[in-house]
Design a protein around this motif. Structure first.
Motif, PDB file in Angstrom:
ATOM      1  N   ASP A 272       0.850  -1.200   0.000  1.00  0.00           N
ATOM      2  CA  ASP A 272       0.000   0.000   0.000  1.00  0.00           C
ATOM      3  C   ASP A 272       0.878   1.240   0.000  1.00  0.00           C
ATOM      4  O   ASP A 272       1.989   1.225   0.537  1.00  0.00           O
TER       5      ASP A 272
ATOM      6  N   ASN B 224       0.040  -4.578   6.773  1.00  0.00           N
ATOM      7  CA  ASN B 224      -0.798  -5.063   5.673  1.00  0.00           C
ATOM      8  C   ASN B 224      -1.348  -3.925   4.816  1.00  0.00           C
ATOM      9  O   ASN B 224      -1.300  -3.981   3.600  1.00  0.00           O
ATOM     10  N   ARG B 225      -1.879  -2.892   5.445  1.00  0.00           N
ATOM     11  CA  ARG B 225      -2.443  -1.755   4.716  1.00  0.00           C
ATOM     12  C   ARG B 225      -2.148  -0.466   5.468  1.00  0.00           C
ATOM     13  O   ARG B 225      -1.905  -0.476   6.687  1.00  0.00           O
TER      14      ARG B 225
ATOM     15  N   GLY C 270      -8.859  -3.850   5.250  1.00  0.00           N
ATOM     16  CA  GLY C 270      -8.973  -2.579   4.536  1.00  0.00           C
ATOM     17  C   GLY C 270      -9.116  -1.442   5.518  1.00  0.00           C
ATOM     18  O   GLY C 270      -9.745  -1.593   6.564  1.00  0.00           O
TER      19      GLY C 270
ATOM     20  N   ARG D 256     -12.063  -4.898  -0.001  1.00  0.00           N
ATOM     21  CA  ARG D 256     -10.879  -4.506   0.779  1.00  0.00           C
ATOM     22  C   ARG D 256     -10.278  -3.185   0.316  1.00  0.00           C
ATOM     23  O   ARG D 256      -9.431  -2.627   1.002  1.00  0.00           O
ATOM     24  N   ARG D 257     -10.664  -2.697  -0.876  1.00  0.00           N
ATOM     25  CA  ARG D 257     -10.050  -1.490  -1.434  1.00  0.00           C
ATOM     26  C   ARG D 257     -10.998  -0.313  -1.238  1.00  0.00           C
ATOM     27  O   ARG D 257     -12.113  -0.305  -1.779  1.00  0.00           O
TER      28      ARG D 257
ATOM     29  N   ALA E 148      -6.184  -1.632  -5.858  1.00  0.00           N
ATOM     30  CA  ALA E 148      -6.198  -0.372  -5.112  1.00  0.00           C
ATOM     31  C   ALA E 148      -7.004   0.638  -5.908  1.00  0.00           C
ATOM     32  O   ALA E 148      -7.104   0.544  -7.135  1.00  0.00           O
TER      33      ALA E 148
ATOM     34  N   GLY F 203      -0.354  -1.856  -5.891  1.00  0.00           N
ATOM     35  CA  GLY F 203      -1.037  -0.724  -5.278  1.00  0.00           C
ATOM     36  C   GLY F 203      -1.022   0.509  -6.150  1.00  0.00           C
ATOM     37  O   GLY F 203      -0.367   0.567  -7.196  1.00  0.00           O
TER      38      GLY F 203
END
Length: 634
Positions: free
Chosen positions: A359, A402-403, A452, A498-499, A549, A598
């Motif tokens: 990300d 992770n994000r 997310g 998740r995006r 993304a 991403g």
């Protein structure tokens, strides 16, 4: 004797001139305590008096102007206007100050060169160096510092002593004696010590470029100092000063010897030539030695041979796997500029493992645009100034990130893989500000952790567990997170949501429109801030194929897919066609790209900046380019 005095005076004048020029120092600049007195004779208003260094003429200058604020890590200079200039590497400025209060960076950096001391980190010009003890050679702190790993010499006693351990024990990075059996078969890095087994000895670096200072900088509470090469001008000045003093002593010594021996009047011109030739030979010899010393490589790494072999291997691999941007990316707009392309070698840098960039986001600090991203395999967050080829700043997490979600230009939120934790991280100071733990019962059906994250503000986040959305409100003083369902009526709408991204629009008042990309269902959904459904865009096409993304502007949504970057048009969340088409491809992959990672976007004046990360030839790469938002597509 008169000739000797003249020669000596000439050399002394030259010495003073060289020292002043190289040290950038002016004898005409008064002490700070005398500025108000001096101001009465220069300016009508004492607060407008300045005595600052002017890089254009390379000396200090007096002038009258309204004072401006500049941030920690910087000093004020005068180059037509009052501008900010990074502190030299051996000094630091820990707080914001007005330009009429000092002529340079106030404090000298500590050296961490007492017995047993090493530099722990020296990465900011807004703070002093931190010291550690050389545990590999048996040194530990005499007095336990506030932080067990390092000590701040400007705040506490950082003295080290030789700590005695039993014959079967060695000193650990935490300065404790541990049994040798625990470490003899594995490197120290493989053990879970609180402190790093290999200290960070990176020095802060200074830049020769000027950064404009704005009065609005007075409200900035944090500063970001970039890493650039070390300035050695002061060392050069000191070296020349010492050598010139030696020459003066030689001249005086020869003059006295000649006078005593009665040879002064014999062929005076020849003696002067002889003396001059000896001086010239000495200077040439010293210059040669100085040049050879300057060419000698310096390496703080203890394993020099291993480092050279590793560098050769990486360079060879880089040549074999070199990637041409034009071979892989087709940018479908009329006018664009490629700003940077980071290949796998450049992204890996000093990390042991290849990067895996999950990300990204852009932040703007001191008028420079930085790229912030998380490297999952190296458990790190990285901050780069992509417009300048300098070393990035990094910080390691305890868990695999992770994000991330951008909160503002100094702060991001980070979530860990398969964890129910949120970390608020300062990308300027490179430190954690807050850590929030979310109770399992708040997200009942979340087996894989939070997957997310989207920041609506500093205290309000939107979270996703792939299927459900949650509103998360952060209580900073208590470090608590309150989680509740967001858009509960959408429960059956998502499969892999998740995006997330959002944009602020005006609909009877300013409010956020949240966009959610569903990878498996190939769908974009827009939701109002009040949890009201706005619109869906579904399509079994390249525009929504494996969306990794998304980013949004006031009129468009950009999606990073397995085919490139697609663009969708919207009006306050309602999806519209682009030139009678559902979407357009801004970027097409020309050759095979193994995986899209991403995407992030940034609006700056007349341009949109885009960063795209993907995998080519088994290596993560990042492409950064900009284009005008009113460009039409080819």
């Amino acid at each position: 004797m008169k000739v000797t005095v003249n020669v000596t005076c000439a050399v002394f004048v030259y010495l003073v001139y060289c020292d002043v020029g190289l040290a950038n120092y002016s004898l005409e600049c008064p002490e700070i305590s005398h500025w108000k007195i001096r101001a009465g004779g220069v300016c009508n208003i004492t607060d407008k008096y300045h005595c600052l260094y002017d890089p254009n003429i390379e000396k200090f200058t007096e002038f009258c102007d309204s004072p401006k604020d500049y941030t920690a890590g910087y000093k004020a200079v005068h180059s037509g206007n009052i501008d900010g200039y990074l502190c030299p590497a051996n000094r630091y400025m820990p707080f914001n100050l007005k330009s009429n209060m000092t002529k340079g960076c106030i404090y000298a950096k500590s050296k961490c060169n007492d017995e047993g001391q090493l530099v722990y980190h020296n990465r900011s010009l807004a703070e002093d160096v931190s010291c550690m003890c050389d545990f590999l050679n048996g040194y530990a702190f005499i007095q336990k510092p506030k932080n067990v790993c390092f000590c701040e010499p400007s705040m506490e006693d950082c003295s080290c002593y030789k700590k005695q351990c039993d014959e079967t024990e060695i000193l650990s990075p935490d300065y404790g004696c541990i049994t040798y059996k625990l470490v003899k078969t594995q490197p120290l890095d493989s053990h879970k010590f609180q402190c790093h087994s290999c200290q960070d000895r990176t020095l802060p670096e200074t830049s020769d470029r000027m950064t404009s200072v704005s009065p609005s900088l007075s409200v900035i509470s944090s500063t970001c100092i970039e890493t650039v090469p070390c300035n050695i001008r002061t060392l050069v000045a000191q070296f020349i000063l010492i050598m010139m003093m030696v020459l003066i002593a030689v001249i005086l010594y020869i003059s006295i010897i000649l006078f005593i021996s009665g040879c002064w009047n014999e062929d005076e011109g020849n003696k002067q030539n002889y003396t001059s030739n000896k001086i010239r030979q000495t200077v040439e010899t010293n210059e040669k030695n100085s040049t050879e010393l300057a060419k000698t490589p310096v390496d703080d790494n203890l394993t020099v041979g291993a480092r050279e072999q590793n560098t050769t291997r990486i360079l060879k691999q880089h040549i074999e796997n070199s990637i041409k941007v034009a071979d892989y990316f087709i940018i479908n707009c009329e006018h664009y500029t490629i700003l940077q392309f980071f290949d796998g070698v450049k992204l890996q840098g000093k990390f042991e493992r290849k990067p895996r960039i999950l990300d990204m986001c852009f932040v703007e600090i001191h008028n420079d645009i930085h790229l912030v991203y998380i490297d999952a395999d190296n458990r790190s967050i990285v901050v780069r100034v992509f417009a300048i080829d300098i070393e990035p700043r990094t910080e390691t997490f305890t868990h695999e990130p992770n994000r991330l979600a951008k909160i503002d230009d100094t702060t991001v939120g980070v979530i860990y893989k398969k964890e129910l934790h949120i970390v608020i991280f300062d990308v300027c100071k490179m430190e954690r500000l807050f850590s929030y733990s979310i109770a399992q019962d708040s997200i009942v059906e979340c087996d894989g952790g939070i997957q997310g994250i989207l920041a609506l503000s500093r205290t309000e986040l939107i979270l996703s567990d792939k299927i459900h959305l949650y509103r998360c409100k952060l209580d900073e003083p208590k470090e608590k997170a309150e989680v509740s369902n967001f858009a509960a009526s959408f429960k059956e709408k998502f499969d892999t949501a998740r995006r997330l991204t959002h944009v602020t629009v005006f609909k009877g008042g300013w409010q956020s429109v949240i966009f959610v990309a569903d990878e498996n269902d190939k769908k974009l959904t827009s939701i109002g801030q009040e949890e009201n459904f706005i619109d869906d865009h579904t399509g079994q096409n390249r525009g929504l194929q494996n969306v990794r993304a998304i980013g949004a502007t006031e009129q468009r949504v950009y999606a990073a897919t397995s085919a490139g970057i697609s663009v969708f048009r919207h009006e306050k969340g309602l999806f519209k066609k682009i030139d009678d088409a559902d979407y357009k491809m801004l970027v097409d992959y020309e050759k095979h790209v193994e995986h899209t990672r991403g995407l992030c976007i940034h609006l700056d004046k007349d341009y949109i900046y885009i960063a795209l990360s993907c995998v080519i030839k088994h290596d993560d790469v990042v492409l950064v380019f900009k284009f005008k938002p009113n460009n039409t597509f080819k």
